[in-house]
Scaffold this motif. Sequence first.
Motif, PDB file in Angstrom:
ATOM      1  N   LEU A   1      -5.233 144.946  92.507  1.00  0.00           N
ATOM      2  CA  LEU A   1      -7.149 145.088  92.891  1.00  0.00           C
ATOM      3  C   LEU A   1      -7.240 143.611  91.785  1.00  0.00           C
ATOM      4  CD1 LEU A   1      -8.888 146.624  94.488  1.00  0.00           C
ATOM      5  CD2 LEU A   1      -9.128 148.654  92.660  1.00  0.00           C
ATOM      6  N   ILE A   2      -7.327 144.585  90.873  1.00  0.00           N
ATOM      7  CA  ILE A   2      -7.230 143.277  89.596  1.00  0.00           C
ATOM      8  C   ILE A   2      -6.004 142.906  89.145  1.00  0.00           C
ATOM      9  CG2 ILE A   2      -8.784 142.424  87.680  1.00  0.00           C
ATOM     10  CD1 ILE A   2     -10.078 145.150  88.345  1.00  0.00           C
ATOM     11  N   GLN A   3      -6.189 140.839  88.947  1.00  0.00           N
ATOM     12  CA  GLN A   3      -4.707 140.691  88.459  1.00  0.00           C
ATOM     13  C   GLN A   3      -5.633 139.794  86.761  1.00  0.00           C
ATOM     14  OE1 GLN A   3      -2.527 139.280  90.322  1.00  0.00           O
ATOM     15  NE2 GLN A   3      -3.580 138.380  91.618  1.00  0.00           N
ATOM     16  N   PRO A   4      -4.779 139.465  85.751  1.00  0.00           N
ATOM     17  CA  PRO A   4      -4.491 138.641  84.658  1.00  0.00           C
ATOM     18  C   PRO A   4      -5.574 137.184  85.468  1.00  0.00           C
ATOM     19  CG  PRO A   4      -3.352 139.918  83.930  1.00  0.00           C
ATOM     20  CD  PRO A   4      -3.326 140.055  85.129  1.00  0.00           C
ATOM     21  N   ALA A   5      -6.857 137.182  84.831  1.00  0.00           N
ATOM     22  CA  ALA A   5      -7.627 135.665  85.535  1.00  0.00           C
ATOM     23  C   ALA A   5      -7.796 135.008  84.313  1.00  0.00           C
ATOM     24  CB  ALA A   5      -9.154 135.873  85.682  1.00  0.00           C
ATOM     25  N   GLU A   6      -7.320 133.376  84.481  1.00  0.00           N
ATOM     26  CA  GLU A   6      -6.963 132.338  83.537  1.00  0.00           C
ATOM     27  C   GLU A   6      -7.345 132.992  82.254  1.00  0.00           C
ATOM     28  OE1 GLU A   6      -4.902 129.469  82.869  1.00  0.00           O
ATOM     29  OE2 GLU A   6      -4.481 129.490  84.765  1.00  0.00           O
ATOM     30  N   ASP A   7      -9.143 133.212  81.928  1.00  0.00           N
ATOM     31  CA  ASP A   7      -8.936 132.842  80.508  1.00  0.00           C
ATOM     32  C   ASP A   7      -8.885 134.917  80.558  1.00  0.00           C
ATOM     33  OD1 ASP A   7     -11.191 134.564  82.909  1.00  0.00           O
ATOM     34  OD2 ASP A   7     -13.083 134.464  81.457  1.00  0.00           O
ATOM     35  N   GLU A   8      -8.225 134.862  81.197  1.00  0.00           N
ATOM     36  CA  GLU A   8      -7.945 136.739  80.660  1.00  0.00           C
ATOM     37  C   GLU A   8      -6.628 137.018  79.998  1.00  0.00           C
ATOM     38  OE1 GLU A   8     -10.605 139.773  83.007  1.00  0.00           O
ATOM     39  OE2 GLU A   8      -8.918 138.900  83.832  1.00  0.00           O
ATOM     40  N   ARG A   9      -5.855 135.344  80.079  1.00  0.00           N
ATOM     41  CA  ARG A   9      -4.383 135.770  79.504  1.00  0.00           C
ATOM     42  C   ARG A   9      -4.097 135.602  78.208  1.00  0.00           C
ATOM     43  NH1 ARG A   9      -3.164 131.955  85.006  1.00  0.00           N
ATOM     44  NH2 ARG A   9      -3.177 133.918  87.040  1.00  0.00           N
ATOM     45  N   GLU A  10      -5.049 134.846  77.513  1.00  0.00           N
ATOM     46  CA  GLU A  10      -4.547 135.080  76.313  1.00  0.00           C
ATOM     47  C   GLU A  10      -5.063 136.256  75.521  1.00  0.00           C
ATOM     48  OE1 GLU A  10      -2.370 132.827  74.880  1.00  0.00           O
ATOM     49  OE2 GLU A  10      -2.300 131.974  76.860  1.00  0.00           O
ATOM     50  N   GLY A  11      -4.807 136.885  74.854  1.00  0.00           N
ATOM     51  CA  GLY A  11      -5.060 137.592  73.441  1.00  0.00           C
ATOM     52  C   GLY A  11      -3.997 138.343  72.735  1.00  0.00           C
ATOM     53  N   TYR A  12      -4.701 139.525  71.782  1.00  0.00           N
ATOM     54  CA  TYR A  12      -3.740 140.178  71.280  1.00  0.00           C
ATOM     55  C   TYR A  12      -2.482 140.927  72.449  1.00  0.00           C
ATOM     56  CZ  TYR A  12      -1.817 144.255  68.308  1.00  0.00           C
ATOM     57  OH  TYR A  12      -1.367 144.731  67.091  1.00  0.00           O
ATOM     58  N   VAL A  13      -2.725 141.180  73.724  1.00  0.00           N
ATOM     59  CA  VAL A  13      -1.830 141.483  74.338  1.00  0.00           C
ATOM     60  C   VAL A  13      -1.467 140.454  75.851  1.00  0.00           C
ATOM     61  CG1 VAL A  13      -0.530 143.579  75.276  1.00  0.00           C
ATOM     62  CG2 VAL A  13      -1.030 143.804  73.478  1.00  0.00           C
TER      63      VAL A  13
ATOM     64  N   TYR B   1      -7.858 142.575  74.045  1.00  0.00           N
ATOM     65  CA  TYR B   1      -8.816 142.273  73.150  1.00  0.00           C
ATOM     66  C   TYR B   1     -10.519 142.252  73.121  1.00  0.00           C
ATOM     67  CZ  TYR B   1     -10.241 137.679  75.168  1.00  0.00           C
ATOM     68  OH  TYR B   1     -10.231 136.873  76.205  1.00  0.00           O
ATOM     69  N   ALA B   2     -10.913 142.613  74.851  1.00  0.00           N
ATOM     70  CA  ALA B   2     -12.415 142.170  75.597  1.00  0.00           C
ATOM     71  C   ALA B   2     -11.897 142.658  76.266  1.00  0.00           C
ATOM     72  CB  ALA B   2     -12.949 140.897  75.450  1.00  0.00           C
ATOM     73  N   THR B   3     -13.511 143.539  76.522  1.00  0.00           N
ATOM     74  CA  THR B   3     -13.737 144.519  77.890  1.00  0.00           C
ATOM     75  C   THR B   3     -14.449 143.784  78.968  1.00  0.00           C
ATOM     76  OG1 THR B   3     -13.532 146.538  76.467  1.00  0.00           O
ATOM     77  CG2 THR B   3     -14.123 146.755  78.423  1.00  0.00           C
ATOM     78  N   ARG B   4     -13.900 144.131  80.300  1.00  0.00           N
ATOM     79  CA  ARG B   4     -15.270 143.419  81.343  1.00  0.00           C
ATOM     80  C   ARG B   4     -15.311 144.649  83.023  1.00  0.00           C
ATOM     81  NH1 ARG B   4     -13.164 136.853  82.585  1.00  0.00           N
ATOM     82  NH2 ARG B   4     -13.850 136.256  81.393  1.00  0.00           N
ATOM     83  N   PHE B   5     -15.677 144.398  83.178  1.00  0.00           N
ATOM     84  CA  PHE B   5     -16.580 145.611  84.320  1.00  0.00           C
ATOM     85  C   PHE B   5     -16.273 144.619  85.795  1.00  0.00           C
ATOM     86  CE2 PHE B   5     -19.138 146.781  80.644  1.00  0.00           C
ATOM     87  CZ  PHE B   5     -18.398 148.400  80.545  1.00  0.00           C
ATOM     88  N   ALA B   6     -15.513 145.212  86.062  1.00  0.00           N
ATOM     89  CA  ALA B   6     -14.982 144.919  88.143  1.00  0.00           C
ATOM     90  C   ALA B   6     -16.035 145.799  88.644  1.00  0.00           C
ATOM     91  CB  ALA B   6     -13.988 144.609  88.586  1.00  0.00           C
TER      92      ALA B   6
END
Length: 155
Positions: A101-113, A138-143
């Motif tokens: 349903l949701i997979q890491p987008a390019e801008d969601e791939r870098e961070g603490y984990v 490291y951050a939160t989003r909403f889908a």
Amino acid sequence: MALFPRKINGMYAMLSRQDYENIYLMFSDHLHFWRTAQLLLKPAYPWDFIQMGNCGSPIETEAGWLVISHGVGPMRKYCIGAFLLDRDDPAKVIGRLREPLIQPAEDEREGYVPNVVYSCGSLVHEGRLIIPYAMSDYATRFATLSLDDVLAAMK
């Protein structure tokens, strides 16, 4: 572990992951004692091949119990998926997404984990499935998605 929001056939019901890989269903007549677990769902697709788990409590819909799940695939990539359980007998899986349903987008791939999207609970509001999710811890989003579209994709 995640409790169903109401009793089913007079029993408390809960999803759990007893073996760190699969999803189990448990029933109990007492909230503090859960003695038996039955295997409900195993990883089946490349995106959840290593392990799966629930992302919060099941959501009751007209179609059944909607469970938002997470799957771990190669390179420890976490994705969010979903499956549907029968309302009267949640031991019956009646639908499952083949793709995340949701997979890491390019801008969601870098961070603490890195390479992780994960949710701890969702809700339905006016026909929309709202999923708050963490990205790389490291951050939160909403889908937001159409509930009907999600349910239709599981058939």
